[in-house]
Design a protein around this motif. Sequence first.
Motif, mmCIF file in Angstrom:
data_model
loop_
_atom_site.group_PDB
_atom_site.id
_atom_site.type_symbol
_atom_site.label_atom_id
_atom_site.label_comp_id
_atom_site.label_asym_id
_atom_site.label_seq_id
_atom_site.Cartn_x
_atom_site.Cartn_y
_atom_site.Cartn_z
ATOM 1 N N THR A 1 0.627 -1.214 0.185
ATOM 2 C CA THR A 1 -0.276 -0.076 0.179
ATOM 3 C C THR A 1 1.205 0.872 0.435
ATOM 4 O OG1 THR A 1 0.121 0.081 2.176
ATOM 5 C CG2 THR A 1 -1.347 -1.260 0.823
ATOM 6 N N LEU A 2 0.426 2.682 -0.352
ATOM 7 C CA LEU A 2 0.757 3.669 -0.205
ATOM 8 C C LEU A 2 1.221 4.113 0.991
ATOM 9 C CD1 LEU A 2 2.183 6.086 -0.846
ATOM 10 C CD2 LEU A 2 -0.380 7.197 -1.013
ATOM 11 N N LEU A 3 0.617 3.772 2.247
ATOM 12 C CA LEU A 3 1.091 3.909 3.771
ATOM 13 C C LEU A 3 2.245 2.761 3.571
ATOM 14 C CD1 LEU A 3 0.424 4.923 6.495
ATOM 15 C CD2 LEU A 3 -1.168 3.042 6.520
ATOM 16 N N CYS B 1 -5.142 8.653 7.687
ATOM 17 C CA CYS B 1 -4.393 8.800 7.097
ATOM 18 C C CYS B 1 -4.028 9.428 5.659
ATOM 19 C CB CYS B 1 -3.482 6.903 6.474
ATOM 20 S SG CYS B 1 -4.808 6.175 5.638
ATOM 21 N N ILE C 1 2.485 14.420 -3.731
ATOM 22 C CA ILE C 1 1.760 15.001 -2.362
ATOM 23 C C ILE C 1 2.619 15.079 -1.289
ATOM 24 C CG2 ILE C 1 1.212 13.429 -0.266
ATOM 25 C CD1 ILE C 1 1.405 10.188 -1.506
ATOM 26 N N ALA D 1 -4.236 6.472 2.183
ATOM 27 C CA ALA D 1 -2.680 6.354 2.110
ATOM 28 C C ALA D 1 -3.218 4.728 2.700
ATOM 29 C CB ALA D 1 -1.718 6.847 2.189
ATOM 30 N N CYS D 2 -3.865 4.684 3.238
ATOM 31 C CA CYS D 2 -4.107 3.163 3.548
ATOM 32 C C CYS D 2 -4.983 1.700 2.792
ATOM 33 C CB CYS D 2 -4.265 2.564 4.656
ATOM 34 S SG CYS D 2 -6.689 3.518 5.063
ATOM 35 N N TYR E 1 -1.804 6.823 10.875
ATOM 36 C CA TYR E 1 -2.908 5.892 11.195
ATOM 37 C C TYR E 1 -2.912 5.150 11.132
ATOM 38 C CZ TYR E 1 0.488 2.242 11.632
ATOM 39 O OH TYR E 1 1.505 1.763 12.473
ATOM 40 N N ARG F 1 -5.410 4.741 -4.810
ATOM 41 C CA ARG F 1 -3.629 4.295 -4.914
ATOM 42 C C ARG F 1 -3.540 5.173 -5.691
ATOM 43 N NH1 ARG F 1 -0.801 -0.839 -4.192
ATOM 44 N NH2 ARG F 1 0.453 -0.132 -5.819
ATOM 45 N N LEU G 1 5.140 4.422 2.309
ATOM 46 C CA LEU G 1 5.621 5.617 2.885
ATOM 47 C C LEU G 1 6.355 5.091 4.306
ATOM 48 C CD1 LEU G 1 2.791 8.113 2.205
ATOM 49 C CD2 LEU G 1 4.673 8.149 1.695
#
Length: 319
Positions: A251-253, A275, A316, A304-305, A265, A308, A256
Motif C-alpha cells: 500500500t501507499l501507507l 491517514c 503528495i 494512503a492505507c 494511521y 492508489r 511511506l
Amino acid sequence: MYKEATLSVQITSIVQETEHVKKYILAPAKGNKLPRFSGGSHISTYLETANGLVVRQYSLTSHPDETSQYEIAVRLSEDSKGGSRFWHQSMKVGDSLHISYPKNHFPLSFKARHHVFYAAGIGITPFLSMMHELMTKGFSFELHYASKSKQNCPFYEFLTKHYSGQCHFYFSEENHRMSTSSLENHPIGTHVYFCGPESFIEQFLKAARDLGYPKKSVHQERFSPPQLKRVKPFKISLKSGKEIRVDKKQTLLDALLQQGLNVPYSCRVGRCGTCELPVSEGEIDHYDFFLSEDQQNAQNCILACVSRARSDKLVIEIE
C-alpha cells in the motif's frame, strides 16, 4: 516504540466462546480505571512477538460504562498473518500488553428512531457495546445475526439471555439464512448497521441503496481492506523532491512507513480518515469509505492505507 499513547493492561480471564472464538478480559495493570468509551468503539492491541511488534484492532464488547475492565473477542483466522494466531496460541491469563485508548469509527447515530444491526459471524462484536448503550438509554433496536450454527455462534447464550426480544438468528446448517428482504420492512427513520465478511456487507449495502435508504442512515464496519479492481505500481513525489515507488503488493501507507516517514494511521481499511494526505498532481484511484463523493471527485487528497494512483505518478504535499 508505539505510534500512539497506550494503556498497560493484564489478561485476567480467557473464555472459549466457540471453537474458533475466544473472549479476553483485560484489566488495568496498575489497578487504575480505564477510560469510558462509546458503543462501537475499538482498541489497538500491541503484541510483542518473536517476529516483532504486531498491531491489531478489536471491537470492545463490554458495557461502555464498565471502566474496571475491557472485553474483546478474537476469532482465529484461517489465514492469520500472526495476530489472531498469537492471541489464541500464546496469550495466557496473567500476561501483560499495551493497548491504545478507545477510538470510534463506527458510532451510533442518535438521530435514528430505530436501530437495526445486521451481523455475520465475528461481525457481532461492535454491536455488543452498541446494544449495551442503547438498552441503557432506552432506545429502540433489533439484531439480525447470521452464523453457521448455534454452536458456532459467538455470544449466542449472552444474547438470548439479555436481548431475547430483540434478536433474530439465522443458522445456515438449519437452512435458515438471512436475506436482504427484511430491509424492506423497517419503518422510516430506521438506521441500519452492517458488519461481517466483505461479500455480506456489499450484498446488504447494495440492497439498502436499491431500496432508497438515505446514505446517512446506512452504516458499516469492515475488518479488511476493500478488494481492489486495478492494481499497478506507481511513483509518488514528496515536497522534498524525494520519489518513492509503490509496488503492486504494497500500500501507499506501507511504502511511506518503509521509508521512515512518520505518517499517522489507524484502521488500515479506509474508513477512519487518519491517514489522509494532500495531493497536488496526479489522478487518484479512491478505494476508501471515508471521503464523500464530492471529496473523491476533487482529486486533492488520498487515504494512503487503501487508495492508489490511477496515473503513473502522484505528487503528495508532505515532507
